[in-house]
Design a protein around this motif. Sequence first.
Motif, mmCIF file in Angstrom:
data_model
loop_
_atom_site.group_PDB
_atom_site.id
_atom_site.type_symbol
_atom_site.label_atom_id
_atom_site.label_comp_id
_atom_site.label_asym_id
_atom_site.label_seq_id
_atom_site.Cartn_x
_atom_site.Cartn_y
_atom_site.Cartn_z
ATOM 1 N N SER A 87 -31.812 56.467 6.296
ATOM 2 C CA SER A 87 -30.763 56.262 5.503
ATOM 3 C C SER A 87 -29.751 57.585 5.404
ATOM 4 C CB SER A 87 -31.008 55.910 3.740
ATOM 5 O OG SER A 87 -29.837 56.134 3.214
ATOM 6 N N PRO A 88 -28.570 57.470 5.744
ATOM 7 C CA PRO A 88 -27.511 58.667 5.902
ATOM 8 C C PRO A 88 -27.638 59.650 4.516
ATOM 9 C CG PRO A 88 -26.406 56.725 6.254
ATOM 10 C CD PRO A 88 -27.599 56.267 5.910
ATOM 11 N N ASP A 89 -28.195 58.857 3.257
ATOM 12 C CA ASP A 89 -28.122 59.568 1.959
ATOM 13 C C ASP A 89 -29.459 60.537 2.102
ATOM 14 O OD1 ASP A 89 -25.828 58.304 1.119
ATOM 15 O OD2 ASP A 89 -27.094 56.815 0.541
ATOM 16 N N TRP A 93 -33.547 66.436 5.541
ATOM 17 C CA TRP A 93 -33.550 67.720 5.138
ATOM 18 C C TRP A 93 -32.470 67.900 4.083
ATOM 19 C CZ3 TRP A 93 -31.441 65.612 9.710
ATOM 20 C CH2 TRP A 93 -30.111 66.095 9.695
ATOM 21 N N GLN A 94 -32.459 68.999 3.433
ATOM 22 C CA GLN A 94 -31.582 69.412 2.371
ATOM 23 C C GLN A 94 -30.770 70.699 2.626
ATOM 24 O OE1 GLN A 94 -34.862 69.214 0.982
ATOM 25 N NE2 GLN A 94 -34.660 67.026 1.206
#
Length: 261
Positions: A87-89, A93-94
């Motif tokens: 998912s793009p969401d 990683w952050q």
Amino acid sequence: MYLTRFRVNTARPGARRLLSSPQSLHAAVMASFPALLPTSTNTGGPRVLWRLDHNAKAEVFLYIVSPGTPDLTHLVEQAGWPAAAASPDTPGWQSRPYAPFLDRLTTGGLWEFRLTANPVHHIRRKDGEPTKRTAHLTPVHQKGWLLDPVRQQRAGFRVVEKPQDKRLLPGGTTDKKYEHHGDRYELTVRDERALSFAKSREDRSPAHRVKVVTVTFDGRLEVTDADALRRTLAQGLGRAKAYGCGLMTLAPVPSPPKPEG
């Protein structure tokens, strides 16, 4: 600037290969920035820093500080959870802007910190011989490297001392010779790693191997020069930055527990 966190899936063969080779991991980190070349040299401005935190056998995090946002798609495919990152969401990683945090730093502020570094010194084995850079191999000398007053002043912080009632040793010392070590400071050293690897795939001779000793420091610091500390967080501290050293991160000091009743 951006601070990025990536959790490594230690069960995957690709992850094990990256974790065993600082050169391969450095190349993978640099490949996250299309505009940067792996051979790019630093000129004193923001640079790409990275660090591995081995919190547990199956809990390893890669932290990256960089001028721009990284694309870690290749790391997710090699050493992450590709299906969970579909998912793009949830890309796997952050990344968050780092400037708002850096702007919050003020002189006198207290923070907990973590730093993986390559503590070294220069020695001369005999008169007339050139000095040689050598790693510190004992915790007391590794601590002494970070506690060096000149190093701390240039980096914009000082490691704070423990209150007397929290020291296990009288005065917080172990020996008068090392009165700046022992139990006096809010500082621990752990996770020593001796890395040894070839400089290149073509040259694997023992004489040309790179040897780096790294340790992780955990502690508490006071900001003495906010601008200098911002530079330290952006540019790193010490040597061997290409091999996962130099990246310092800060966290708020926990509030003391409220008394009952």
